[in-house]
Design a protein around this motif. Sequence first.
Motif, PDB file in Angstrom:
ATOM      1  N   GLY A  13       0.813  -1.204   0.000  1.00 35.88           N
ATOM      2  CA  GLY A  13       0.000   0.000   0.000  1.00 35.88           C
ATOM      3  C   GLY A  13       0.840   1.244   0.000  1.00 35.88           C
ATOM      4  O   GLY A  13       2.069   1.190  -0.026  1.00 35.88           O
ATOM      5  N   ALA A  14       0.175   2.397  -0.008  1.00 40.65           N
ATOM      6  CA  ALA A  14       0.855   3.684   0.042  1.00 40.65           C
ATOM      7  C   ALA A  14       0.381   4.405   1.290  1.00 40.65           C
ATOM      8  O   ALA A  14       0.226   3.796   2.335  1.00 40.65           O
ATOM      9  N   GLY A  15       0.086   5.682   1.177  1.00 47.46           N
ATOM     10  CA  GLY A  15      -0.464   6.412   2.305  1.00 47.46           C
ATOM     11  C   GLY A  15       0.560   6.764   3.358  1.00 47.46           C
ATOM     12  O   GLY A  15       1.758   6.884   3.090  1.00 47.46           O
ATOM     13  N   GLN A  16       0.070   6.920   4.604  1.00 48.06           N
ATOM     14  CA  GLN A  16       0.901   7.334   5.724  1.00 48.06           C
ATOM     15  C   GLN A  16       0.699   6.390   6.909  1.00 48.06           C
ATOM     16  O   GLN A  16      -0.398   5.873   7.115  1.00 48.06           O
ATOM     17  N   LEU A  17       1.775   6.217   7.681  1.00 50.42           N
ATOM     18  CA  LEU A  17       1.686   5.520   8.965  1.00 50.42           C
ATOM     19  C   LEU A  17       1.532   6.600  10.023  1.00 50.42           C
ATOM     20  O   LEU A  17       2.451   7.404  10.245  1.00 50.42           O
ATOM     21  N   LEU A  18       0.377   6.638  10.680  1.00 45.84           N
ATOM     22  CA  LEU A  18       0.027   7.683  11.631  1.00 45.84           C
ATOM     23  C   LEU A  18      -0.082   7.102  13.036  1.00 45.84           C
ATOM     24  O   LEU A  18      -0.190   5.885  13.205  1.00 45.84           O
ATOM     25  N   ALA A  19      -0.057   7.969  14.043  1.00 45.70           N
ATOM     26  CA  ALA A  19      -0.114   7.480  15.421  1.00 45.70           C
ATOM     27  C   ALA A  19      -0.799   8.489  16.334  1.00 45.70           C
ATOM     28  O   ALA A  19      -0.750   9.701  16.112  1.00 45.70           O
ATOM     29  N   ILE A  20      -1.424   7.949  17.378  1.00 45.80           N
ATOM     30  CA  ILE A  20      -2.100   8.737  18.406  1.00 45.80           C
ATOM     31  C   ILE A  20      -2.127   7.889  19.678  1.00 45.80           C
ATOM     32  O   ILE A  20      -1.998   6.659  19.615  1.00 45.80           O
ATOM     33  N   SER A  21      -2.270   8.505  20.819  1.00 45.87           N
ATOM     34  CA  SER A  21      -2.406   7.754  22.069  1.00 45.87           C
ATOM     35  C   SER A  21      -3.145   8.611  23.082  1.00 45.87           C
ATOM     36  O   SER A  21      -3.414   9.793  22.856  1.00 45.87           O
ATOM     37  N   ASP A  22      -3.438   7.999  24.225  1.00 48.09           N
ATOM     38  CA  ASP A  22      -4.047   8.714  25.345  1.00 48.09           C
ATOM     39  C   ASP A  22      -5.291   9.484  24.906  1.00 48.09           C
ATOM     40  O   ASP A  22      -5.441  10.675  25.168  1.00 48.09           O
ATOM     41  N   LEU A  23      -6.191   8.748  24.248  1.00 41.99           N
ATOM     42  CA  LEU A  23      -7.431   9.351  23.758  1.00 41.99           C
ATOM     43  C   LEU A  23      -8.377   9.705  24.900  1.00 41.99           C
ATOM     44  O   LEU A  23      -9.126  10.672  24.806  1.00 41.99           O
ATOM     45  N   HIS A  24      -8.393   8.913  25.957  1.00 45.96           N
ATOM     46  CA  HIS A  24      -9.185   9.195  27.166  1.00 45.96           C
ATOM     47  C   HIS A  24     -10.600   9.656  26.808  1.00 45.96           C
ATOM     48  O   HIS A  24     -11.033  10.752  27.195  1.00 45.96           O
ATOM     49  N   ILE A  25     -11.331   8.787  26.095  1.00 47.87           N
ATOM     50  CA  ILE A  25     -12.628   9.213  25.572  1.00 47.87           C
ATOM     51  C   ILE A  25     -13.722   9.268  26.625  1.00 47.87           C
ATOM     52  O   ILE A  25     -14.861   9.600  26.304  1.00 47.87           O
ATOM     53  N   THR A  26     -13.398   8.985  27.884  1.00 46.27           N
ATOM     54  CA  THR A  26     -14.362   9.218  28.958  1.00 46.27           C
ATOM     55  C   THR A  26     -14.766  10.698  28.979  1.00 46.27           C
ATOM     56  O   THR A  26     -15.891  11.035  29.349  1.00 46.27           O
ATOM     57  N   TYR A  27     -13.837  11.558  28.576  1.00 57.33           N
ATOM     58  CA  TYR A  27     -14.121  12.989  28.476  1.00 57.33           C
ATOM     59  C   TYR A  27     -14.880  13.246  27.168  1.00 57.33           C
ATOM     60  O   TYR A  27     -14.390  12.884  26.090  1.00 57.33           O
ATOM     61  N   PRO A  28     -16.054  13.861  27.216  1.00 56.32           N
ATOM     62  CA  PRO A  28     -16.819  14.115  25.987  1.00 56.32           C
ATOM     63  C   PRO A  28     -16.021  14.873  24.930  1.00 56.32           C
ATOM     64  O   PRO A  28     -16.164  14.611  23.727  1.00 56.32           O
ATOM     65  N   GLU A  29     -15.169  15.809  25.368  1.00 54.24           N
ATOM     66  CA  GLU A  29     -14.366  16.574  24.402  1.00 54.24           C
ATOM     67  C   GLU A  29     -13.404  15.668  23.643  1.00 54.24           C
ATOM     68  O   GLU A  29     -13.165  15.855  22.446  1.00 54.24           O
ATOM     69  N   ASN A  30     -12.853  14.672  24.331  1.00 55.39           N
ATOM     70  CA  ASN A  30     -11.935  13.745  23.677  1.00 55.39           C
ATOM     71  C   ASN A  30     -12.678  12.764  22.785  1.00 55.39           C
ATOM     72  O   ASN A  30     -12.194  12.392  21.715  1.00 55.39           O
ATOM     73  N   ARG A  31     -13.854  12.349  23.223  1.00 58.97           N
ATOM     74  CA  ARG A  31     -14.675  11.468  22.382  1.00 58.97           C
ATOM     75  C   ARG A  31     -15.015  12.164  21.063  1.00 58.97           C
ATOM     76  O   ARG A  31     -14.988  11.548  19.994  1.00 58.97           O
ATOM     77  N   ALA A  32     -15.289  13.465  21.155  1.00 58.04           N
ATOM     78  CA  ALA A  32     -15.589  14.231  19.944  1.00 58.04           C
ATOM     79  C   ALA A  32     -14.387  14.273  19.012  1.00 58.04           C
ATOM     80  O   ALA A  32     -14.543  14.262  17.780  1.00 58.04           O
ATOM     81  N   LEU A  33     -13.173  14.320  19.568  1.00 61.74           N
ATOM     82  CA  LEU A  33     -11.972  14.303  18.730  1.00 61.74           C
ATOM     83  C   LEU A  33     -11.906  13.011  17.923  1.00 61.74           C
ATOM     84  O   LEU A  33     -11.574  13.024  16.733  1.00 61.74           O
ATOM     85  N   VAL A  34     -12.207  11.883  18.590  1.00 55.94           N
ATOM     86  CA  VAL A  34     -12.178  10.597  17.890  1.00 55.94           C
ATOM     87  C   VAL A  34     -13.245  10.560  16.801  1.00 55.94           C
ATOM     88  O   VAL A  34     -13.019  10.051  15.693  1.00 55.94           O
ATOM     89  N   GLU A  35     -14.423  11.112  17.097  1.00 54.87           N
ATOM     90  CA  GLU A  35     -15.499  11.114  16.105  1.00 54.87           C
ATOM     91  C   GLU A  35     -15.101  11.840  14.819  1.00 54.87           C
ATOM     92  O   GLU A  35     -15.608  11.528  13.737  1.00 54.87           O
ATOM     93  N   HIS A  36     -14.152  12.784  14.935  1.00 54.51           N
ATOM     94  CA  HIS A  36     -13.744  13.573  13.776  1.00 54.51           C
ATOM     95  C   HIS A  36     -12.427  13.112  13.152  1.00 54.51           C
ATOM     96  O   HIS A  36     -11.991  13.707  12.168  1.00 54.51           O
TER      97      HIS A  36
END
Length: 308
Positions: A13-36
């Motif tokens: 494949g092509a594209g990009q290898l991306l990374a994220i951590s510590d999403l802590h989606i218990t917080y509504p603001e963080n859950r919204a980040l994941v939704e987007h």
Amino acid sequence: MIGKGHEVEPTAGAGQLLAISDLHITYPENRALVEHMRPTSDDDWLIVAGDVAETVEDIRWALGTLAGRFRKVLWAPGNHDLWTHPKDTVTLRGVARYEHLVEVCRELGVVSPEDPYPVWEGPGGPVAVAPLFLGYDYSFLPAGCATKAEGLAYAESTGIVCNDEYLLHPDPYPTRDAWCRARVAETERRLAALPDGLPVVPANHYPLHRHPTEVLWHPEFAMWCGTTLTADWHLRFPIATMVYGHLHIPRTTWHDGVRFVEVSVGYPREWRKRSETPGRLRRILPMEDETGVRGAAPGVGRGRGGTQ
């Protein structure tokens, strides 16, 4: 021990290898980040380096949401993921909880530390991408302390005690450090078995080396941030980039010529102080154009502490 099959799984494949951590989606603001969160192309992979949430239901939602968008998602557990939290209907502890989360990942098509390490064949590849679960063993001791007992006593005297002491159970291992030593031994074997000359991007919730913890406001918190057993792994193994989270200090450092990238989101009270857009996916490959040390944004403290 959950079976792992082959040690690497090539893919194209092509594209990009991306990374994220510590999403802590218990917080509504963080859950919204994941939704987007969205990939930049149909070929993007995403590493999620732990601390998704405290309940299995939330972890399933977040990983399932991301797995439906990215070509491949890889998960490494964080301490919050492994907590047996009173708000979670799943009451499994220790290894049983970890294995349950591995099965959740397999249902969702998410790569866990128990699966073959896939090989990124896109720009910057080929590179084995290895989600790891290592833990910590209290060996990042505070200055002047020679033993785990001394370190814990000192930390308690300062009021800095990680909630893992109450919520992260090592069953059936007698201690969290014993569990860590077992995980290190098994992971070391798997990394050593990779094909000669194949670079690797290890993704672990904690850094493989202590140096990223040197900026913590409360240095005693480093005891819950890794193990000295992996201090030379960036020299022993052909590591292209070491991906980690946990410290809530997103930045890039270089140690012995090896790139260490913290990819954490952190809590709303932390990311609101930063100048960059919250929840930005960090590009691991092809490598971002970075020089020197990328620290916290102006106005952000030197690091976290407390009872996380």
